[in-house]
Every structure is written in structure tokens, then in C-alpha cells.
Design a protein around this motif. Sequence first.
Motif, mmCIF file in Angstrom:
data_model
loop_
_atom_site.group_PDB
_atom_site.id
_atom_site.type_symbol
_atom_site.label_atom_id
_atom_site.label_comp_id
_atom_site.label_asym_id
_atom_site.label_seq_id
_atom_site.Cartn_x
_atom_site.Cartn_y
_atom_site.Cartn_z
ATOM 1 N N PHE A 11 16.996 2.998 -27.519
ATOM 2 C CA PHE A 11 16.682 4.389 -27.189
ATOM 3 C C PHE A 11 17.738 5.318 -27.765
ATOM 4 N N ARG A 12 17.289 6.436 -28.356
ATOM 5 C CA ARG A 12 18.206 7.350 -29.017
ATOM 6 C C ARG A 12 18.012 8.815 -28.637
ATOM 7 N N GLY A 13 16.897 9.165 -28.044
ATOM 8 C CA GLY A 13 16.646 10.582 -27.792
ATOM 9 C C GLY A 13 15.832 10.812 -26.540
ATOM 10 N N GLU A 14 14.901 11.734 -26.654
ATOM 11 C CA GLU A 14 14.087 12.145 -25.516
ATOM 12 C C GLU A 14 13.281 11.003 -24.897
ATOM 13 N N GLU A 15 12.950 9.987 -25.695
ATOM 14 C CA GLU A 15 12.176 8.877 -25.141
ATOM 15 C C GLU A 15 12.934 8.168 -24.020
ATOM 16 N N TYR A 16 14.261 8.282 -24.036
ATOM 17 C CA TYR A 16 15.091 7.697 -22.969
ATOM 18 C C TYR A 16 14.691 8.294 -21.618
ATOM 19 N N HIS A 17 14.568 9.602 -21.558
ATOM 20 C CA HIS A 17 14.236 10.279 -20.301
ATOM 21 C C HIS A 17 12.839 9.883 -19.820
ATOM 22 N N SER A 18 11.919 9.718 -20.733
ATOM 23 C CA SER A 18 10.576 9.259 -20.370
ATOM 24 C C SER A 18 10.623 7.842 -19.809
ATOM 25 N N ALA A 19 11.444 6.992 -20.402
ATOM 26 C CA ALA A 19 11.578 5.611 -19.922
ATOM 27 C C ALA A 19 12.198 5.583 -18.526
ATOM 28 N N VAL A 20 13.185 6.434 -18.277
ATOM 29 C CA VAL A 20 13.801 6.493 -16.943
ATOM 30 C C VAL A 20 12.764 6.927 -15.907
ATOM 31 N N LYS A 21 11.935 7.891 -16.253
ATOM 32 C CA LYS A 21 10.887 8.334 -15.326
ATOM 33 C C LYS A 21 9.912 7.200 -15.025
ATOM 34 N N ALA A 22 9.607 6.391 -16.023
ATOM 35 C CA ALA A 22 8.624 5.316 -15.862
ATOM 36 C C ALA A 22 9.205 4.064 -15.206
ATOM 37 N N PHE A 23 10.446 3.699 -15.549
ATOM 38 C CA PHE A 23 11.009 2.415 -15.127
ATOM 39 C C PHE A 23 12.249 2.526 -14.247
ATOM 40 N N GLY A 24 12.760 3.746 -14.058
ATOM 41 C CA GLY A 24 14.007 3.922 -13.325
ATOM 42 C C GLY A 24 15.179 3.794 -14.279
ATOM 43 N N PRO A 25 16.374 4.097 -13.794
ATOM 44 C CA PRO A 25 17.548 4.036 -14.673
ATOM 45 C C PRO A 25 17.873 2.595 -15.078
ATOM 46 N N PRO A 26 18.377 2.410 -16.297
ATOM 47 C CA PRO A 26 18.704 1.054 -16.752
ATOM 48 C C PRO A 26 20.043 0.585 -16.195
ATOM 49 N N ASP A 27 20.180 -0.720 -16.105
ATOM 50 C CA ASP A 27 21.475 -1.320 -15.779
ATOM 51 C C ASP A 27 22.297 -1.510 -17.045
ATOM 52 N N PHE A 28 21.599 -1.747 -18.155
ATOM 53 C CA PHE A 28 22.256 -1.954 -19.446
ATOM 54 C C PHE A 28 21.500 -1.196 -20.518
ATOM 55 N N ILE A 29 22.242 -0.637 -21.459
ATOM 56 C CA ILE A 29 21.650 0.031 -22.607
ATOM 57 C C ILE A 29 22.150 -0.693 -23.850
ATOM 58 N N HIS A 30 21.242 -1.247 -24.600
ATOM 59 C CA HIS A 30 21.571 -1.927 -25.847
ATOM 60 C C HIS A 30 21.158 -1.005 -26.987
ATOM 61 N N ARG A 31 22.071 -0.686 -27.864
ATOM 62 C CA ARG A 31 21.763 0.235 -28.957
ATOM 63 C C ARG A 31 20.690 -0.309 -29.884
ATOM 64 N N GLY A 32 20.596 -1.626 -29.955
ATOM 65 C CA GLY A 32 19.579 -2.256 -30.786
ATOM 66 C C GLY A 32 19.335 -3.678 -30.325
ATOM 67 N N TRP A 33 18.306 -4.298 -30.887
ATOM 68 C CA TRP A 33 17.940 -5.674 -30.547
ATOM 69 C C TRP A 33 18.735 -6.621 -31.428
ATOM 70 N N ASP A 34 19.725 -7.265 -30.837
ATOM 71 C CA ASP A 34 20.555 -8.220 -31.572
ATOM 72 C C ASP A 34 20.651 -9.512 -30.770
ATOM 73 N N LYS A 35 21.298 -10.507 -31.352
ATOM 74 C CA LYS A 35 21.378 -11.817 -30.699
ATOM 75 C C LYS A 35 22.146 -11.754 -29.387
#
Length: 69
Positions: A11-35
Amino acid sequence: MVRRCTHFVGFRGEEYHSAVKAFGPPDFIHRGWDKRAQREIADCDLVVFAKGTAEQEPRARSYDDLLAG
């Protein structure tokens, strides 16, 4: 008892706020999908991707992560 954590990936922008509304605040934020992100997610965790899915190939080099909260 294992606590279910919520992970946001890529997540990088406004979609973050939409995700919080839908799923609640995250415990972890990963900048990208890595191993490393892939290893840190337990079977019971909820993973929310800005783009893509857990089926996509993770990046070999690790992103730096942010601790939510």
C-alpha cells in the motif's frame, strides 16, 4: 492461543485508508511482497494486498518493513 494478525502488502496511497475501513488497522505493513514477508505470515493471519495475491512470486531482495500501530 495464536493471535491473528493483519498484514498490508504494497500500500502506498489512498488505497491504504480504504483497506483500513474494510479490514481494520494492520498489525504489520510490508512495503512489498518479498520472501521475508512471506515467511512472517502465519496460516491464521489475514493478508491484504494493494495489488496482486499471495500466489505471485515474491521478490528475492527484501523491502524494509514498517511496524504498524
